[in-house]
Design a protein around this motif. Structure first.
Motif, PDB file in Angstrom:
ATOM      1  N   ARG A 116       0.822  -1.213   0.000  1.00  0.00           N
ATOM      2  CA  ARG A 116       0.000   0.000   0.000  1.00  0.00           C
ATOM      3  C   ARG A 116       0.853   1.260   0.000  1.00  0.00           C
ATOM      4  NH1 ARG A 116      -0.188  -1.307   5.571  1.00  0.00           N
ATOM      5  NH2 ARG A 116       0.353   0.463   6.918  1.00  0.00           N
ATOM      6  N   GLU A 412      -9.624 -10.088   7.579  1.00  0.00           N
ATOM      7  CA  GLU A 412      -8.287  -9.538   7.424  1.00  0.00           C
ATOM      8  C   GLU A 412      -7.766  -8.942   8.723  1.00  0.00           C
ATOM      9  OE1 GLU A 412     -11.032  -6.455   5.424  1.00  0.00           O
ATOM     10  OE2 GLU A 412     -11.014  -8.568   5.880  1.00  0.00           O
ATOM     11  N   ALA A 423      -1.641  -5.870   7.513  1.00  0.00           N
ATOM     12  CA  ALA A 423      -1.409  -4.428   7.371  1.00  0.00           C
ATOM     13  C   ALA A 423      -0.122  -4.003   8.057  1.00  0.00           C
ATOM     14  CB  ALA A 423      -2.591  -3.654   7.944  1.00  0.00           C
ATOM     15  N   ASP A 424       0.290  -4.725   9.089  1.00  0.00           N
ATOM     16  CA  ASP A 424       1.525  -4.376   9.793  1.00  0.00           C
ATOM     17  C   ASP A 424       2.755  -4.603   8.932  1.00  0.00           C
ATOM     18  OD1 ASP A 424       0.143  -3.692  12.128  1.00  0.00           O
ATOM     19  OD2 ASP A 424       0.088  -5.783  12.779  1.00  0.00           O
ATOM     20  N   ASP A 428      -1.518  -4.008   1.192  1.00  0.00           N
ATOM     21  CA  ASP A 428      -2.824  -3.425   0.924  1.00  0.00           C
ATOM     22  C   ASP A 428      -3.857  -4.524   1.157  1.00  0.00           C
ATOM     23  OD1 ASP A 428      -5.211  -2.513  -0.283  1.00  0.00           O
ATOM     24  OD2 ASP A 428      -4.069  -1.115  -1.525  1.00  0.00           O
ATOM     25  N   GLU A 429      -4.588  -4.440   2.278  1.00  0.00           N
ATOM     26  CA  GLU A 429      -5.484  -5.527   2.650  1.00  0.00           C
ATOM     27  C   GLU A 429      -6.621  -5.706   1.657  1.00  0.00           C
ATOM     28  OE1 GLU A 429      -6.573  -4.518   6.649  1.00  0.00           O
ATOM     29  OE2 GLU A 429      -5.121  -5.943   7.450  1.00  0.00           O
TER      30      GLU A 429
END
Length: 454
Positions: A116, A412, A423-424, A428-429
């Motif tokens: 992302r 997610e 996300a960590d 990009d979830e």
């Protein structure tokens, strides 16, 4: 804006830390017993610091790689012997299982993920490192692990030099204060000792973890996926080996071996981009090519049809439109022993498991919410009676109002044992969890060509 400013300050902060530990310490050694570093110590320590800086800048500046424009997965040809087992063989084309990224609108190579922050698919993405402002990927990984190695080695030497001087000061603690170091020098020494110890501990743990990933040929993201797969296997045991998927499907969950672990030596050769162990430690070693990150050797424990990551019901997109919504039956003629009514009831329940978020995008409800609603629905009845339907609706409303420990966007938000979500790692979830469509790759590519033509 604040997050962007902090990210921009990350690299200067790391360089400032290196300068403080490496160079201010040598200035302090000029004023403390037993004096400055001798020629041999200075040469070794500064050489390690130089290698550290080179590898760090290469980890920051190396392009993590991108999927080449127009790239398409290779089509394999498997030789199959004829029925009479003659020596002659015939070529049968067999496509590699495809992956598609909705954000890039392009095929996605194996082990690639959409970042992302970089705004593109990264080849063999490990994670997006906040301290290098770059993705640790197929091309960057050798520089990143060399940076960790030289950082730990340099701080080990520095810790030894600091220990010698701190030990001398402790031994002469009973002498008059004017014969020892000043308060400022003692404060400087204490800060160096504390900072070196904390940084050395953190980077040693990270180096060991990164080395383990190198030996097993697993990225940080794939370690997360392995733990996720184990969770799904454990969960599926309570539901007869299957889990609910989109559109009322029952997705079978079976144990799947990780395909890219091909042995320690070959894992290291692939990860470091060279078969010469001396090149693994050379700061100016070439980065692996983009082409070498488009396909990866597999160990053959699973069939060629198997893909990684394994099937995950919460990472599957719904098929719109569905055949039974177009007036056609969901079952073909001749399906015997199929309980159509039970399937339709399960489908209706599945539709209620989906909802739209603030952007109008259809998301699956969190597993916790879906499981609680399913259990209460079964306890109140099978849904055939009016009373059962009313209680089911009220239960659904109650679930919507009840705060849960997971994100409302769906599965997610699942975290591994270390409390990390995808996300960590910079993923990009939306792309990771909803990028797989049950549509042939040729159709997706045709859609993309039509969009460009328009």
């Amino acid at each position: 804006m604040d997050g962007t400013i902090l990210r921009k300050l990350a690299v200067p902060a790391v360089l400032s830390l290196i300068a403080f530990l490496a160079y201010s310490s040598q200035l302090l050694f000029l004023q403390l017993e037993p004096g400055p570093l001798d020629r041999r110590q200075s040469l070794i320590f500064n050489a390690l610091v130089g290698c550290l800086l080179i590898c760090y800048m290469r980890a920051c500046r190396t392009d993590p790689g991108r999927v080449p424009e127009g790239w398409q997965p290779r089509v394999k040809t498997s030789k199959q012997a004829d029925d009479n087992k003659h020596e002659s063989t015939r070529e049968t084309p067999k496509s590699i299982p495809q992956r598609w990224c909705r954000k890039c609108e392009a095929p996605k190579p194996p082990r690639a993920h959409h970042c992302r922050l970089c705004q593109r698919c990264i080849l063999k993405m490990d994670h997006h490192c906040p301290w290098t402002l770059n993705c640790v990927s197929h091309r960057v990984f050798p520089h990143f692990i060399r940076f960790l190695f030289y950082a730990v080695a340099a701080m080990t030497c520095l810790g030894y030099f600091l220990y010698l001087r701190a030990a001398l000061i402790f031994q002469s603690r009973n002498l008059p204060s004017y014969l020892g170091p000043s308060v400022l020098q003692l404060t400087h020494l204490f800060l160096l000792l504390l900072t070196t110890f904390l940084t050395w501990t953190a980077l040693t743990i990270l180096l060991l973890r990164t080395a383990y990933s190198l030996f097993t040929n697993t990225t940080t993201i794939e370690s997360w996926e392995l733990e996720r797969h184990a969770t799904l296997l454990h969960r599926a045991r309570h539901f007869g080996g299957v889990l609910d998927g989109p559109d009322g499907q029952r997705i079978p969950i079976r144990k799947q071996e990780f395909p890219y672990d091909i042995g320690i030596w070959r894992n290291c050769v692939q990860g470091m981009g060279a078969a010469n162990p001396l090149a693994w430690f050379w700061p100016f070693a070439a980065s692996p090519s983009v082409e070498s990150g488009l396909e990866f050797e597999v160990n053959g424990f699973e069939s060629e049809d198997a893909v990684w990551p394994p099937p995950d019901p919460d990472r599957m997109a719904r098929g719109w439109p569905r055949p039974w919504e177009e007036g056609r039956s969901a079952f073909v003629h001749g399906d015997e022993g199929v309980d159509v009514e039970a399937f339709r009831r399960r489908q209706e329940q599945d539709i209620k498991r989906w909802r739209r978020d603030g952007e109008g995008v259809v998301r699956r409800k969190p597993f916790v919410e879906r499981l609680e609603a399913s259990v209460r629905w079964e306890q109140d009845g099978d849904g055939d009676g009016e009373e059962g339907e009313q209680s089911e609706d009220s239960d659904e409303d109650e679930v919507e109002r009840r705060p849960v420990a997971v994100n409302v966007r769906g599965e997610e938000s699942w975290k591994n044992s270390e409390g990390e979500s995808l996300a960590d790692f910079g993923l990009d979830e939306d792309a990771e969890f909803y990028d797989e469509e049950d549509i042939p790759l040729s159709v997706l590519l045709q859609r993309k060509r039509l969009q460009k033509a328009e």
